[in-house]
Design an enzyme around this catalytic site. Sequence first.
Site, PDB file in Angstrom:
ATOM      1  CB  CYS A  52      -0.939   0.006   1.208  1.00 49.67           C
ATOM      2  SG  CYS A  52      -2.130   1.358   1.195  1.00 49.67           S
ATOM      3  CD  GLU A 442     -27.076   1.600   0.336  1.00 46.69           C
ATOM      4  OE1 GLU A 442     -28.199   1.687   0.846  1.00 46.69           O
ATOM      5  OE2 GLU A 442     -26.883   1.140  -0.805  1.00 46.69           O
TER       6      GLU A 442
END
Length: 471
Positions: A52, A442
């Site tokens: 990352c 969501e």
Amino acid sequence: GRLEAVTQQMGYHPQYLDSFLKTQHYLLHMDGPLPFACRHYIAIMAAARHRCRYLVNLHVLQFLRAGGEPQWLRGLDFIPPKLRNLSEINKILAHRPWLVTKEHIEKLLKISEWSWSLAELVHAVVLLAHCHALASFVFGCGCEPEEAPGGRGPLQPLSPGSQCFCEAAGGLGCAQELLRGGRKRVSPGARARLPRPWPWRAVALTRLSQQSLDSCMELDSLRERMQRIHVETEGREETRPPQQEREEGEGLPGRGLPRTVGCSKEALRAPERRLRWPVPALPQRVLSSLADLDGEATRATNLACYLQDPDFGYQDFARRDEEQAQVFRVQDYSWEDHGFSLVNRLYSDIGHLLDEKFRRVGGLQSSAMAKRQGCEPSVFKRGIWNYIHCMFGIRYDDYDYAEVNHLLERMLKVYIKTVTCYPEKTNPEMFDRFWKQFKHSEKVHVNLLILEARMQAELLYALQAITQYMV
């Protein structure tokens, strides 16, 4: 001015963002067992396990600004053995946390000259779990920049109006600005109220760090300066007499981390005094070139130097061959009944912050998602949470796992498993494609559940091993 990507995404759920920022600020910038620079280096080690670069680059900048030794950024071979010894548990927690045992804990606490104290180790473990889980969120929400044809490019410095979430103090100062998730510009006055993360640093270093960040805005000039500094530094190293090198080396921070005094298991049972590692002053030689080293370090694109056993990765718990680990039963060791009290005793207040964060993500509204599946919101969220824990061998005796297949569509399960276990294989298109009927907020909610469930899973295994060591 704008907020960076992680804060923007979490801003869809302001209450959770508030809790997340408070926890992260406490871990990285408040009083605790570990030195500030070491905290950021541990974060670099954790983020590198999942390749990352987004998090690695952010913490490289913070590491240097906290007075970290620039040579450490050359990789694990250039850091003190005390930090390097953390690589094994970092690797296991990131990919197969069920393999952590009390022997791993004992090895770290009893390595004579480079031993960790129990308080330091708990702080480090929480940091590792935090950054592993955050890497899943970064990839899952598409915050990690895609790789260019010539490889991933260097970190693009934040613009002058940007707020780095590593420095944001949730619930303090400009928290209300941050909770808007980047939809409103953070005023200069609000930024000025941000607390200074490192009050123990000299004023000169603070000014120099600011000059360093300002200079990073001119990328073309920065590249030329870095090439020049690199050549000059190599020339100085070749011509410096050995005696002078030894004398200068004595003043550098991090040539070796101090030894912590060993203690008996009986002493470890008592609440431990938080030990502070001394932070020696930076030599003028380092201060004078910190701005250039800032840019040089953040341009590094090879993360292999921060990895031990880079091929080690996730393996399906249900299909393990050699490692016959037992199923982790929450009824025998849970966060609420065991982990919370242990971590809070050894690293005061962090247990309350983590517990608040776990509760916040569980309390987020998800009625639209649940309605589509024809169930209660709590049932839907518990299905996702338990599915993630199941992938790490954690089981709840009172839960019917047949519900997972009923509640979660196959493509959603594939997405959740990829983000949880192989986040580096996730790409921004997966976030856009999975369960298209989801609203953006969501989808972010699902990724927050992944973040917190994964973090709790790692903590449960690590804290159980520490408990077994203490018994």
